[in-house]
Design a protein around this motif. Structure first.
Motif, PDB file in Angstrom:
ATOM      1  N   ASN A 178       6.561  -0.148   6.936  1.00 46.94           N
ATOM      2  CA  ASN A 178       5.701  -0.225   5.759  1.00 46.94           C
ATOM      3  C   ASN A 178       4.965  -1.570   5.710  1.00 46.94           C
ATOM      4  OD1 ASN A 178       4.512  -0.122   3.284  1.00 46.94           O
ATOM      5  ND2 ASN A 178       6.334   0.681   2.228  1.00 46.94           N
ATOM      6  N   PRO A 179       3.610  -1.559   5.717  1.00 48.28           N
ATOM      7  CA  PRO A 179       2.865  -2.820   5.738  1.00 48.28           C
ATOM      8  C   PRO A 179       3.141  -3.696   4.521  1.00 48.28           C
ATOM      9  CG  PRO A 179       1.395  -0.964   5.323  1.00 48.28           C
ATOM     10  CD  PRO A 179       2.722  -0.383   5.686  1.00 48.28           C
ATOM     11  N   VAL A 180       3.544  -3.057   3.419  1.00 51.09           N
ATOM     12  CA  VAL A 180       3.810  -3.817   2.195  1.00 51.09           C
ATOM     13  C   VAL A 180       4.881  -4.880   2.432  1.00 51.09           C
ATOM     14  CG1 VAL A 180       4.717  -3.588  -0.157  1.00 51.09           C
ATOM     15  CG2 VAL A 180       3.142  -1.882   0.747  1.00 51.09           C
ATOM     16  N   MET A 231      -4.229  -0.950  20.895  1.00 54.33           N
ATOM     17  CA  MET A 231      -4.740  -2.321  20.869  1.00 54.33           C
ATOM     18  C   MET A 231      -3.811  -3.277  21.641  1.00 54.33           C
ATOM     19  SD  MET A 231      -5.125  -4.797  17.602  1.00 54.33           S
ATOM     20  CE  MET A 231      -3.395  -5.169  17.568  1.00 54.33           C
ATOM     21  N   ILE A 240       2.857  -7.893   4.525  1.00 55.72           N
ATOM     22  CA  ILE A 240       1.622  -8.606   4.168  1.00 55.72           C
ATOM     23  C   ILE A 240       1.853  -9.700   3.130  1.00 55.72           C
ATOM     24  CG2 ILE A 240      -0.130  -6.913   4.864  1.00 55.72           C
ATOM     25  CD1 ILE A 240      -0.148  -5.870   2.027  1.00 55.72           C
ATOM     26  N   LYS A 241       2.979  -9.624   2.437  1.00 57.40           N
ATOM     27  CA  LYS A 241       3.224 -10.681   1.461  1.00 57.40           C
ATOM     28  C   LYS A 241       4.237 -11.701   1.984  1.00 57.40           C
ATOM     29  CE  LYS A 241       2.496 -10.445  -2.777  1.00 57.40           C
ATOM     30  NZ  LYS A 241       2.535 -10.334  -4.232  1.00 57.40           N
ATOM     31  N   ILE A 248      -1.753  -5.894   8.101  1.00 64.83           N
ATOM     32  CA  ILE A 248      -3.123  -6.033   7.580  1.00 64.83           C
ATOM     33  C   ILE A 248      -4.015  -4.934   8.159  1.00 64.83           C
ATOM     34  CG2 ILE A 248      -5.177  -7.504   7.540  1.00 64.83           C
ATOM     35  CD1 ILE A 248      -3.211  -9.920   7.764  1.00 64.83           C
ATOM     36  N   ARG A 249      -3.865  -4.749   9.501  1.00 59.39           N
ATOM     37  CA  ARG A 249      -4.690  -3.724  10.144  1.00 59.39           C
ATOM     38  C   ARG A 249      -4.387  -2.352   9.561  1.00 59.39           C
ATOM     39  NH1 ARG A 249      -7.357  -5.104  14.923  1.00 59.39           N
ATOM     40  NH2 ARG A 249      -6.994  -7.235  15.610  1.00 59.39           N
ATOM     41  N   LYS A 250      -3.114  -2.107   9.286  1.00 60.87           N
ATOM     42  CA  LYS A 250      -2.763  -0.811   8.703  1.00 60.87           C
ATOM     43  C   LYS A 250      -3.391  -0.647   7.326  1.00 60.87           C
ATOM     44  CE  LYS A 250       0.713   1.788   9.205  1.00 60.87           C
ATOM     45  NZ  LYS A 250       2.043   2.340   9.011  1.00 60.87           N
ATOM     46  N   VAL A 251      -3.337  -1.722   6.523  1.00 60.18           N
ATOM     47  CA  VAL A 251      -3.935  -1.679   5.183  1.00 60.18           C
ATOM     48  C   VAL A 251      -5.421  -1.387   5.291  1.00 60.18           C
ATOM     49  CG1 VAL A 251      -4.541  -3.136   3.203  1.00 60.18           C
ATOM     50  CG2 VAL A 251      -2.229  -3.186   4.123  1.00 60.18           C
ATOM     51  N   LEU A 252      -6.037  -1.936   6.348  1.00 62.87           N
ATOM     52  CA  LEU A 252      -7.477  -1.744   6.520  1.00 62.87           C
ATOM     53  C   LEU A 252      -7.818  -0.405   7.167  1.00 62.87           C
ATOM     54  CD1 LEU A 252      -8.455  -5.331   7.664  1.00 62.87           C
ATOM     55  CD2 LEU A 252      -8.730  -4.338   5.406  1.00 62.87           C
ATOM     56  N   GLY A 253      -6.799   0.393   7.455  1.00 58.12           N
ATOM     57  CA  GLY A 253      -7.088   1.749   7.919  1.00 58.12           C
ATOM     58  C   GLY A 253      -6.675   2.055   9.340  1.00 58.12           C
ATOM     59  N   ALA A 254      -6.027   1.098  10.041  1.00 62.11           N
ATOM     60  CA  ALA A 254      -5.638   1.374  11.425  1.00 62.11           C
ATOM     61  C   ALA A 254      -4.499   2.384  11.452  1.00 62.11           C
ATOM     62  CB  ALA A 254      -5.197   0.093  12.111  1.00 62.11           C
ATOM     63  N   LYS A 302       2.672  -9.167  10.633  1.00 62.02           N
ATOM     64  CA  LYS A 302       1.780  -9.292   9.490  1.00 62.02           C
ATOM     65  C   LYS A 302       0.389  -8.767   9.845  1.00 62.02           C
ATOM     66  CE  LYS A 302       0.210 -12.208   5.880  1.00 62.02           C
ATOM     67  NZ  LYS A 302       0.155 -13.507   5.273  1.00 62.02           N
ATOM     68  N   GLU A 303      -0.063  -9.156  11.057  1.00 63.93           N
ATOM     69  CA  GLU A 303      -1.374  -8.681  11.495  1.00 63.93           C
ATOM     70  C   GLU A 303      -1.392  -7.148  11.561  1.00 63.93           C
ATOM     71  OE1 GLU A 303      -2.743 -10.275  15.275  1.00 63.93           O
ATOM     72  OE2 GLU A 303      -3.961  -8.470  15.544  1.00 63.93           O
TER      73      GLU A 303
END
Lengths: 234, 785
Positions: free
Chosen positions: B777-779, B709, B782-783, B695-701, B691-692
């Motif tokens: 896929n982060p989708v 990291m 994240i949910k 989230i990081r991917k959604v934020l641009g990582a 999940k982390e």
């Protein structure tokens, strides 16, 4: 700003094929605040994921500031996303191991913003959501409202043109919920376009326009307020 | 129970690789533990089969001034000492040097030839040691022409027939001895060999000059052993044993029989040795392996907890009692552990069928090891219990409502605990890899480092039964074109820590020197350089009446004697470098090669070992055939015993090499188990942090950002663990290397390579595992809460 035409998203498993978006068409203008409503499973979140460039449509066109997104590769979509879009989630999605400050700082790191500038920008964003005093706390030490305020700060720290909010008040009590909505209004008034998925009729009233979805397409659109275009640099 | 097992199976299916590696890791750990325990049991119980073993002592002579000890005494001295104290219940002398000989039996008119070993003993041997007679009795040792033989030899010589009264003929002299009794074989973990034992000839009773007898006593009260020598010395004139001024430096030490196996540096001690330190290292590895496997298992159970918690807590909501659920999870761990033990038994069985089984001295069969297997089974159950304790409490520790809402994650405390355990694994891996590398290097060092002479293409043959002149033998052997050279020595060089000690005396200086008797061209054939003076000549061997010596540097340094110094025993004609004439366990002491003129030995040649140098590329089979044919010509009863010198040297370090190889093997196994554990942790860590990552991917990582990291975090842990492990390993290795006089250097690059090795494996695992999570896929994640 956003123009989607005949957008389709099909989820396939071995046995079932689900049509999440069914030739959906929608246009969102710059500086607009749009609320998307509809029953569970109608495709709201799928639409938001595609608008956030987290997911790809199966067919149709998605123009973002005139650029056809469905033709871009993952890297280009990622670049476009991180410099233009901020996200606010129902479950906040803060990283437990990072402090409030570090959580808000993340998008700037991934945008290669210098450390000295980052400090300034994070400070500003936290001031804006009144979380500066909690900057060294971890998410587990915050209330739901404070966590969502942090998430909002993280969404705006990069000054995105678009904020996508997925049920931002879903996990909050009414008072905290109202505070978050006020924040979104303020951001919108400063020129940020906001697309918000919500079940709450109360929250939807903050928007300029409510888009009602059913079975993967728009059924009605209610215009609540007239959109005021802001002059550049206002 | 059923849903839990079903859940466990589904988790195992989901993480097939991690589950398989964990079960395998635990099984290998238990198998390794059993094998190590069998080896330790073998060494720990060395000579403990004797009744009253703790009351049996070996008597050693010690000189304080020249810092040496030896195990040999003259018979009259030993007998006087053994009779001197009422505390000594029984005492025996044993021939210090076993004697190998060829003998034959005569069955139905036919002769069967054998090579055998004889050790002479006093009849009191059976009063000190436990000897279990199958046929005959200890009376057999009272008749001078009798021998006693082990059951295995009796069966080899006479099959199922009774051996009593049967005769063994010494080939050359047609002298025979009679089998007076047959004893059950001594266990292999004993200093007593399973060979022919004959009574000491009566003529040695008053022979004070022949100090070649080992002395063993059985006492009444072990606590009073130390005072026995003082009491004896008060009433005995020690100068009758040694020269007047030596008497003040004459002491006796008493080593408990069970410790003889571990004592080194005692001259003329040919008993098999082991090192307590090496055994402690082996025991530590056994414990480390079990701990690492247990950590892996605990980590594994807690890591899969998030996937099981919902199921378990649903049962809580439906009315199951927390205590019951806990005990179910606990028994699951115990069952899991026991299953691994069953697989481990199978692995030990397979190990026993492989060539690696030779590394273990102990009997690896199940029937010989019931106590060890039962003990391990108990440890297994205990380990299963403790290993299951934490996960069972952890999984059931969440409020059911919270869990059912799906709003929980791994607690920071739990994560910290798992990271600490991973740290322990890294530290163990580093320490083991460094330790094992140095053991490997020391093994290589002992086998490969230069001895100071050329041992390549060298065959050796025991020719003590060949009475022809060495010159004639050499000429005959050299008639084959593939043989480059032939020379002779009294015995095998570099295979013993002790050769005959001779006090070379010049004026007031007495130089105790080990003397190795050689043929005149020995140094030339062996490529030993004479740095000053001259080499032996043929004339020295055949015409001279004088003993001639070539001394090593250690001998020269002691009194700085010059060339042509004429000592009481003979003239020093040259000096040579300090070749490694003894084993790597002992330092190079004063030593001399001596050419003994043939005229001085009446009757028969005294150089009993032929050194045959082959030309490079010689057909070995033809060369061996030529050597055998030649030797048959001179002795029709000759039994072929041609050996490669290299292999003989290797045998010298057999025990050390085997123990070191065992340590290396089990270190590698525990490193493997550790890495499996780290792999499992990385898999679950990235699983928990999906999940982390989302989230990081959604934020641009980017994927690279995420992989870097994770690698950074693991590398930080690695560096901290390395900093802790390196000095620990350094200390252990330094202490262990103290067992050897000649040691491999403590190379810095071993530490570096250990870090790089573990680092690469970790980085590859972390990158591989997180790459998968980072590209998904982060989708999807994240949910997920």
């Amino acid at each position: 700003m956003i123009k989607i035409t005949d957008l389709e998203k099909i989820y396939r498993t071995e046995e079932v094929e689900t049509l999440a978006l069914n030739k959906m068409c929608l246009e969102i203008h710059e500086n607009e605040f749009v609320a998307i409503m509809g029953p569970s499973g109608c495709g709201k979140s799928t639409l938001l994921n595609i608008l956030g460039m987290l997911d790809e449509p199966s067919a149709g066109s998605f123009l973002f500031n005139g650029v056809e997104i469905s033709k871009l590769n993952e890297r280009k979509r990622s670049d476009l996303r991180k410099s233009n879009i901020g996200f606010v989630f129902q479950s906040f999605n803060l990283i437990d191991e990072l402090t409030v400050f570090e959580n808000v700082e993340l998008p700037l790191i991934y945008n290669n913003v210098k450390a000295s500038d980052r400090k300034q920008l994070v400070g500003n964003a936290l001031e804006q959501v009144q979380m500066m005093h909690r900057r060294n706390h971890f998410p587990s030490q915050l209330s739901g409202g404070q966590q969502q305020r942090t998430a909002v700060a993280r969404a705006v720290v990069n000054s995105p043109k678009l904020i996508l909010a997925d049920e931002p008040t879903g996990n909050l009590d009414s008072q905290n919920g109202s505070e978050v909505m006020e924040m979104l209004i303020q951001l919108n008034e400063k020129g940020t376009t906001i697309v918000m998925v919500t079940h709450s009729v109360h929250d939807s009233r903050y928007a300029h326009r409510i888009v009602h979805m059913l079975d993967g397409k728009t059924v009605t659109e209610n215009f609540l307020k007239e959109l005021v275009y802001l002059a550049p640099n206002s | 129970m059923k849903p839990i097992i079903r859940n466990l199976i589904s988790v195992s299916r989901r993480f097939k690789l991690a589950t398989t590696l964990n079960i395998l890791g635990l099984s290998i750990a238990f198998a390794s533990f059993v094998i190590i325990m069998i080896q330790l049991d073998y060494d720990y119980n060395f000579d403990k089969f004797h009744k009253d073993y703790d009351k049996i002592f070996r008597v050693e002579r010690r000189s304080t001034s020249s810092d040496w000890k030896n195990v040999v005494h003259s018979r009259p001295f030993a007998e006087r000492f053994m009779a001197s104290s009422p505390n000594i219940i029984a005492g025996t002398i044993i021939g210090g040097l076993p004697y190998d000989f060829v003998f034959h039996t005569e069955i139905n008119g036919g002769r069967n030839f054998y090579e055998g070993r004889v050790i002479m003993i006093a009849p009191e041997f059976t009063d000190v040691f436990t000897v279990d007679f199958v046929e005959g009795s200890d009376d057999a040792l009272n008749a001078p022409d009798n021998v006693i033989i082990p059951l295995s030899l009796s069966q080899k010589l006479f099959g199922k027939e009774s051996a009593i009264g049967k005769q063994l003929f010494v080939s050359q002299d047609s002298i025979s001895v009679t089998v007076g009794a047959v004893f059950r074989d001594f266990p292999s973990n004993s200093i007593l060999e399973n060979c022919i034992y004959s009574p000491i000839p009566p003529e040695t009773v008053e022979n004070w000059s022949n100090a070649s007898w080992g002395m063993y006593i059985r006492v009444n009260d072990p606590a009073n052993v130390s005072t026995m020598f003082e009491n004896f010395a008060r009433n005995f004139d020690l100068s009758s044993v040694v020269g007047g001024h030596w008497a003040d430096d004459f002491f006796l030490d008493f080593t408990p029989l069970a410790d003889v196996h571990y004592i080194k540096g005692v001259d003329f001690d040919y008993t098999p040795k082991s090192s307590k330190q090496t055994l402690i290292i082996l025991l530590s590895i056994a414990i480390v392996i079990i701990v690492i496997a247990a950590i892996n298992f605990t980590n594994f159970s807690t890591a899969i907890a998030p996937m099981r918690i919902k199921n378990i807590n649903t049962q809580l909501v439906l009315g199951a009692r927390r205590k019951t659920l806990r005990s179910v999870i606990l028994s699951e761990a115990v069952i899991f552990s026991f299953l691994s033990f069953l697989i481990a038994i199978l692995l030990v069985y397979i190990f026993n069928k492989t060539p690696m089984a030779r590394l273990v001295d102990g009997d690896l069969s199940f029937k010989a090891n019931y106590p060890i297997l039962a003990g391990t089974a108990f440890i297994v159950l205990l380990a299963g219990f403790f290993v299951g304790l934490y996960p069972s409490r952890y999984i059931t520790s969440f409020p059911p409502a919270l869990v059912l809402n799906g709003n929980f994650g791994l607690s920071p405390k739990g994560r910290k605990l798992r990271n600490t355990m991973m740290g322990i694994q890294f530290i163990a891996s580093f320490a083991l890899i460094i330790g094992a590398s140095f053991m490997y290097l020391q093994n290589q060092f002992m086998q490969k480092s230069p001895l100071g002479y050329n041992k390549d293409n060298l065959l050796t043959v025991d020719i003590k039964t060949i009475t022809v002149s060495r010159d004639a033998l050499a000429n005959q052997l050299k008639s084959y074109s593939g043989i480059q050279d032939v020379t002779f020595g009294a015995s095998l060089l570099s295979t013993s820590d002790m050769y005959s000690q001779t006090p070379l005396t010049y004026k007031e200086d007495v130089l105790w020197t080990q003397v190795f008797w050689v043929y005149h061209d020995f140094l030339k054939v062996m490529d030993i350089e004479v740095t000053e003076g001259r080499d032996f000549r043929r004339d020295d061997f055949y015409s001279s009446n004088e003993l001639l010596f070539i001394l090593n540097e250690a001998a020269r340094k002691q009194y700085n004697w010059e060339l042509n110094t004429i000592t009481t025993y003979g003239e020093i004609i040259g000096f040579m470098p300090d070749i490694k004439y003894a084993s790597f366990r002992s330092e190079v002491r004063p030593m001399a090669f001596a050419a003994i003129p043939d005229t001085m030995i009446a009757g028969r040649p005294h150089l009993n070992t032929a050194y045959i140098k082959l030309k490079a590329g010689t057909n070995l089979r033809d060369a061996v055939s030529h050597i055998n044919t030649t030797l048959y010509e001179f002795d029709e009863n000759y039994i072929s015993n041609i050996r490669f010198f290299d292999e003989t040297l290797q045998k010298l370090y057999e025990k050390e090499l085997a123990l070191n190889s065992l340590i290396i093997l089990f270190s590698l196994i525990s490193i493997f188990i550790s890495i499996v554990g780290v792999f499992g942790l990385v898999v679950f860590d990235s699983e928990c942090r999906r999940k982390e990552i989302g989230i990081r991917k959604v934020l641009g990582a980017s994927v690279t950002n995420i992989v870097i990291m994770f690698n950074k975090a693991y590398l930080k842990t690695l560096i901290v663990c390395f900093v802790i492990a390196a000095p620990l390993a350094w200390y252990a290795v330094t202490r262990w290397l103290e067992n050897f006089v000649f040691r491999t250097p403590l190379h810095w690059w071993v530490y570096f390579l250990a870090f790089v090795f573990i680092g690469i494996i970790t980085v590859c695992t972390v990158t591989f595992q997180n790459w998968r999570a980072a590209t998904s896929n982060p989708v999807d994640v994240i949910k997920s809460e």
